[in-house]
Write an enzyme that holds these catalytic residues in place. Structure first.
Site, PDB file in Angstrom:
ATOM      1  N   ASP A  11       0.870  -1.162   0.000  1.00 32.05           N
ATOM      2  CA  ASP A  11       0.000   0.000   0.000  1.00 32.05           C
ATOM      3  C   ASP A  11       0.919   1.226   0.000  1.00 32.05           C
ATOM      4  O   ASP A  11       2.127   1.110   0.242  1.00 32.05           O
ATOM      5  CB  ASP A  11      -0.881  -0.038   1.246  1.00 32.05           C
ATOM      6  N   ASP A  13      -0.176   5.194   0.986  1.00 33.11           N
ATOM      7  CA  ASP A  13      -0.447   6.131   2.075  1.00 33.11           C
ATOM      8  C   ASP A  13      -0.611   5.400   3.406  1.00 33.11           C
ATOM      9  O   ASP A  13      -1.419   4.475   3.522  1.00 33.11           O
ATOM     10  CB  ASP A  13      -1.736   6.917   1.789  1.00 33.11           C
ATOM     11  N   ASP A 170      -1.851  -0.973   5.998  1.00 27.89           N
ATOM     12  CA  ASP A 170      -2.099  -0.363   7.305  1.00 27.89           C
ATOM     13  C   ASP A 170      -3.571  -0.238   7.647  1.00 27.89           C
ATOM     14  O   ASP A 170      -3.911   0.339   8.677  1.00 27.89           O
ATOM     15  CB  ASP A 170      -1.477   1.049   7.342  1.00 27.89           C
TER      16      ASP A 170
END
Length: 223
Positions: A11, A13, A170
């Site tokens: 991922d 961001d 996240d």
């Protein structure tokens, strides 16, 4: 170094780059235009993680706005692009981890819900674009995370089985996509989990940062 996965999907961001301040500014410029008060970064940070549409919907509802999300979205995206590189920074340990994986011959690609063009611009500005063979953004395919499609598409491009692929993220979207794709998952505590419980997501590891990722072992190898 012997890494137990042939392919790692990252991922962007909240995983590789801390972009919350820039995203918050984009949201606040949009709220400014609509005549609503600006919000602090911590509040906006709590809305990040499920894509720009959910982000904008959260901001509008919080502001008590009755504006249509789809009608306001083009304005947000203008600000989103304008603010893309204001304060974004790599999380500590990111480059070291990517270097170690590259040196070990591990293939890497990016699976983000950020629009693909902006993801590429941000990765290039951060100096990490060369690590990733492919980039799939939230607008690249017909589906985005938490759907399995982006992850399975990338694995197919690399010719790597899902069982030999690791997703690193996240958020709930990352966890959902990994589970749907049948891939192992690593989660980072320094990102934007919203109200998602990282510790109960079934990840093979939940890390404070990427520093220890290159030394990761599969669960059965830890026994």
């Amino acid at each position: 170094m012997s890494f137990p996965y042939a392919l790692v999907l990252f991922d962007l961001d909240g995983t590789l780059v801390d972009s919350a301040a820039d995203i918050a500014e984009a949201v606040n410029r949009t709220l400014d235009e609509l005549g609503h008060p600006r919000e602090d970064e911590a509040t906006v940070r709590s809305w990040i993680g499920l894509g720009t549409r959910v982000l904008l919907d959260s901001a509008l509802r919080h502001a008590g706005s009755t504006a249509d999300v789809d009608a306001v979205m083009p304005r947000l995206m203008v600000h989103y692009e304008d603010c893309l590189l204001l304060h974004a920074r790599l999380y500590p340990g990111t480059v070291e981890a990517l270097d170690a994986l590259a040196d070990a011959g591990v293939a890497m690609s990016m699976a983000t819900n950020k629009p693909e063009r902006m993801a590429r611009v941000l990765a290039q500005a951060m100096g990490i674009d060369h690590y990733f063979t492919h980039v799939v953004g939230g607008d690249t395919l017909a589906e985005r995370k938490p759907h399995a499609m982006p992850l399975l598409h990338l694995a197919a491009l690399h010719g790597v089985a899902a069982a030999d692929t690791l997703m690193v993220g996240d958020s709930e979207a990352d966890a959902g996509a990994a589970k749907a794709a049948g891939m192992d998952l690593v989660l980072l505590r320094h990102g934007y989990p919203r109200d998602f419980d990282l510790e109960r997501a079934g990840a093979v590891a939940v890390l404070d940062d990427l520093t220890t990722l290159p030394s990761l072992a599969r669960p059965q190898e830890q026994l």
